[in-house]
Design an enzyme around this catalytic site. Structure first.
Site, PDB file in Angstrom:
ATOM      1  N   ARG A   1      -8.586  17.373   6.727  1.00  0.00           N
ATOM      2  CA  ARG A   1      -7.582  16.805   5.841  1.00  0.00           C
ATOM      3  C   ARG A   1      -7.834  17.138   4.372  1.00  0.00           C
ATOM      4  O   ARG A   1      -8.968  17.095   3.909  1.00  0.00           O
ATOM      5  CB  ARG A   1      -7.564  15.279   6.000  1.00  0.00           C
TER       6      ARG A   1
ATOM      7  N   THR B   1       3.694   7.741   6.404  1.00  0.00           N
ATOM      8  CA  THR B   1       2.988   6.468   6.493  1.00  0.00           C
ATOM      9  C   THR B   1       3.712   5.480   5.597  1.00  0.00           C
ATOM     10  O   THR B   1       3.834   5.717   4.392  1.00  0.00           O
ATOM     11  CB  THR B   1       1.517   6.609   6.058  1.00  0.00           C
TER      12      THR B   1
ATOM     13  N   ASP C   1      -3.620 -24.954  -8.451  1.00  0.00           N
ATOM     14  CA  ASP C   1      -3.799 -23.636  -9.055  1.00  0.00           C
ATOM     15  C   ASP C   1      -2.491 -22.855  -9.086  1.00  0.00           C
ATOM     16  O   ASP C   1      -2.197 -22.155 -10.066  1.00  0.00           O
ATOM     17  CB  ASP C   1      -4.846 -22.853  -8.264  1.00  0.00           C
TER      18      ASP C   1
ATOM     19  N   CYS D   1       4.798   0.955  -5.269  1.00  0.00           N
ATOM     20  CA  CYS D   1       4.908   0.311  -3.968  1.00  0.00           C
ATOM     21  C   CYS D   1       5.650  -1.003  -4.128  1.00  0.00           C
ATOM     22  O   CYS D   1       5.555  -1.655  -5.177  1.00  0.00           O
ATOM     23  CB  CYS D   1       3.525   0.075  -3.360  1.00  0.00           C
TER      24      CYS D   1
ATOM     25  N   CYS E   1      -5.559  -2.982  -1.032  1.00  0.00           N
ATOM     26  CA  CYS E   1      -5.095  -1.683  -1.512  1.00  0.00           C
ATOM     27  C   CYS E   1      -4.957  -1.647  -3.027  1.00  0.00           C
ATOM     28  O   CYS E   1      -5.254  -0.641  -3.654  1.00  0.00           O
ATOM     29  CB  CYS E   1      -3.747  -1.372  -0.857  1.00  0.00           C
TER      30      CYS E   1
ATOM     31  N   SER F   1       2.131   0.047   9.131  1.00  0.00           N
ATOM     32  CA  SER F   1       1.002  -0.869   9.126  1.00  0.00           C
ATOM     33  C   SER F   1       1.430  -2.288   9.450  1.00  0.00           C
ATOM     34  O   SER F   1       2.500  -2.737   9.062  1.00  0.00           O
ATOM     35  CB  SER F   1       0.296  -0.842   7.774  1.00  0.00           C
TER      36      SER F   1
ATOM     37  N   ARG G   1      -5.788  16.122   0.495  1.00  0.00           N
ATOM     38  CA  ARG G   1      -4.812  15.186  -0.079  1.00  0.00           C
ATOM     39  C   ARG G   1      -4.367  15.654  -1.454  1.00  0.00           C
ATOM     40  O   ARG G   1      -5.189  16.103  -2.254  1.00  0.00           O
ATOM     41  CB  ARG G   1      -5.427  13.786  -0.190  1.00  0.00           C
TER      42      ARG G   1
END
Length: 636
Positions: free
Chosen positions: A317, A154, A606, A80, A87, A178, A319
């Site tokens: 469904r 998607t 930081d 990705c 995620c 999204s 997958r």
């Protein structure tokens, strides 16, 4: 008796030369050296009954509870181009070696097999499916499959505007994109990458090309974006959108917490307070979404209630992961490798046996949300992606932030939705129409970050020019007694029950001396961790809201407004932070402003500590406060 064992028994007993899929059609068997005749002449009455009453849908895709699985989701890649916090684990994931991933031919072989057995909808997921080089060709090949009605995808939208015309020509019929926030400053923080304008262009392109509805997935997380529900709903007034609010779900590595989840009913109550006329739409068979619409609005809103009200009873469904494993339940940890059977030379019948066995083991429903949170499962990125849109500051590092939708990052609710919807209707702004740079402080070309664009309605205390006030204003009485201890010297929270509610405003500041090396990296936004100013601004706003949880004797204050500004001071190689808070109540908000400034400063440290250890955080101080019995205060 489950449908799959019945079909297997029939297949074994009939010894048919043709592979049936429980269609109910007569099965014939050739006799050696003779004409064929119906096999039913050789069947017992019981077997004839089982054959004649077999389900018209493939028994291999029908589980023991009668659920018919006609919807297949195929992950094209584990990779990705985003790093979404909910995620992917912060430390990343170990990607499967390329040799162990499904090849294009293997994907198409499995797709053909499932479609032949009754699957009529395939959705391509990831990772991010649009980074796969042959995604357009895969869609085109799927489009040729007889019986396949819908091909969806998607995507996080980054590559959508560029690829969508070709995908549409290839046969893509449905799109999910999204978009978890309409506040640009949040995007880069959530996904740790840039590209917000690309996502917006993708959504606009989908509307332009006639996709209706364009489904927009929004994972709702408490403390992050639940305050934007109404803004999302407002988008559906003039746009063909189906905004789908998804309950935050636990996956390995995403640090799921029950307190972060905003339930469907809570979201619905919030929306109905603004739009009491909201109507529930008729339920679509096997849909995961509860759909609603405001009368007169072009689009609709939906809720994916995986956690609070599961829809397992109508689940249709299945997958297939990028490495070829079949998952019959998104929340289940059990998987079976179709890839291994394919590469071992399994026939279609043998593959169907494997698939049927897996489907037959599917449970009636997934475990409760707390059990799921403790279950070992893949990270979401390795199953499929609920992608998230994300934001990008402009290429020039000397302006506060470019908002391509012409709205402030953190804003009064007012007319925000109208501005946002205008952009959605008209498309992204051209460079010439972007808002002019707005700088706080000197006019020198410096990089700024401002969480709110000042308007004429803002109070003077929150306007950029308010720091000019000097001296003390009002009585500003102080006490020679500590208010947070009782007569015995023990810590005690002040009782504010009898105090009147008044408008309270406080402004605080802090400074971080970075040194020349870290300062240059921040100025050019080249830190490995990301944009220090964006992250620090968000941290400051969050800290203001959580002050009572950090400072033990502080009362919880419902803030009406929190604003954090960050400015680079090149003469001192420093980041100057200014935090403002406003609320109406019986107690002041100076602690909220101070906590906000301090946490923003610590966040800058930081973000920069890998570049330099010679960083000084300091000068945390209250600049002003108004409201309350002790009067106003303005630091000289």
């Amino acid at each position: 008796m489950a449908a799959w064992p019945v079909t297997r028994m029939l297949r074994q007993l009939l010894k048919s030369s043709t592979r049936g899929c429980s269609s109910g059609a007569p099965v014939t068997q050739l006799r050696p050296g003779g004409a064929s005749r119906p096999a039913s002449e050789e069947l017992s009455p019981r077997l004839r009954f089982l054959r004649d009453h077999a389900a018209p849908f493939s028994a291999f895709l029908t589980d023991g509870f009668g659920r018919r699985h006609s919807y297949l989701r195929i992950s094209l890649t584990e990779k990705c181009n985003l790093r979404c916090q909910y995620c992917m684990p912060e430390e990343g994931v170990s990607l499967t070696p390329k040799a162990d991933l499904l090849t294009t031919e293997e994907i198409l072989t499995l797709a053909r097999l499932f479609v032949r057995e009754g699957v009529d909808k395939i959705r391509l997921t990831g990772g991010e499916p649009l980074i796969r080089p042959d995604v357009v060709d895969i869609v085109a090949q799927l489009h040729r499959l007889e019986g396949l009605r819908t091909i969806g995808i998607t995507t996080n939208g980054i590559n959508l505007a560029r690829l969508l015309p070709k995908l549409q020509q290839a046969g893509l019929s449905a799109i999910n994109i999204s978009l978890d926030t309409l506040v640009p400053a949040k995007f880069e923080f959530i996904v740790r990458r840039k590209g917000f304008h690309k996502v917006m262009e993708g959504i606009h392109k989908a509307i332009e090309l006639g996709y209706s509805p364009v489904k927009v997935n929004c994972v709702v997380m408490r403390g992050l974006n639940e305050d934007e529900l109404l803004d999302f709903v407002a988008l559906t007034k003039d746009l063909p959108l189906d905004v789908r609010f998804i309950e935050y779900m636990p996956f390995d590595g995403n640090k799921w917490n029950f307190k972060k989840m905003v339930s469907y009913k809570e979201m619905l109550d919030t929306i109905r307070q603004r739009w009491p006329e909201l109507e529930k739409l008729p339920e679509v068979e096997a849909s995961t979404a509860k759909a609603f619409q405001i009368p007169g609005y072009l689009g609709q809103v939906s809720f994916i209630t995986s956690m609070s009200e599961h829809f397992c009873g109508t689940c249709n469904r299945l997958r297939i992961t990028a490495d070829g494993n079949l998952k019959v339940c998104l929340f289940g940890s059990s998987e079976v490798s179709l890839r291994d059977h394919l590469r071992a030379g399994a026939s279609e019948d043998e593959l169907l046996d494997v698939i049927g066995a897996a489907v037959g083991r599917k449970k009636r429903q997934h475990a409760g949300m707390l059990s799921i949170a403790q279950m070992k499962n893949r990270p979401m990125i390795l199953i499929e992606l609920f992608p998230i849109a994300h934001a990008s500051p402009p290429s020039s590092r000397s302006i506060s932030i470019w908002d391509p939708l012409h709205v402030p990052s953190l804003r009064p609710r007012g007319s925000f939705s109208d501005h946002r919807a205008t952009w959605w209707r008209e498309g992204p702004a051209s460079p010439a129409s972007r808002p002019p740079r707005q700088c706080w402080g000197s006019g020198s070309p410096q990089r700024l970050y401002n969480s709110h664009t000042a308007s004429a309605t803002n109070s003077k205390c929150l306007s950029p020019g308010s720091q000019a006030s000097t001296g003390l204003s009002g009585p500003c009485s102080t006490s020679d007694q500590l208010t947070h201890v009782d007569p015995a010297g023990r810590a005690s929270m002040v009782d504010v029950g009898g105090k009147p509610d008044t408008e309270r405003v406080a402004v605080a500041s802090a400074m971080v001396l970075l040194g020349p090396v870290a300062f240059k990296l921040v100025q050019q936004n080249q830190l490995k961790k990301g944009d220090a100013l964006v992250v620090a601004q968000l941290a400051g706003v969050q800290a203001a809201k959580l002050t009572s949880q950090l400072i033990p004797l502080c009362h919880h204050v419902a803030l009406n407004h929190a604003q954090v500004e960050l400015e680079l001071d090149s003469t001192r190689h420093a980041v100057v932070i200014r935090a403002s808070c406003r609320a109406r109540g019986p107690t002041g908000v100076e602690m909220e402003a101070l906590t906000s400034a301090a946490v923003a400063a610590l966040t800058v440290y930081d973000m920069c500590k890998a570049a330099s250890r010679d960083i000084v955080v300091g000068d945390v101080k209250l600049l002003s406060k108004t409201g309350g019995q002790r009067g106003d205060f303005h630091r000289a």
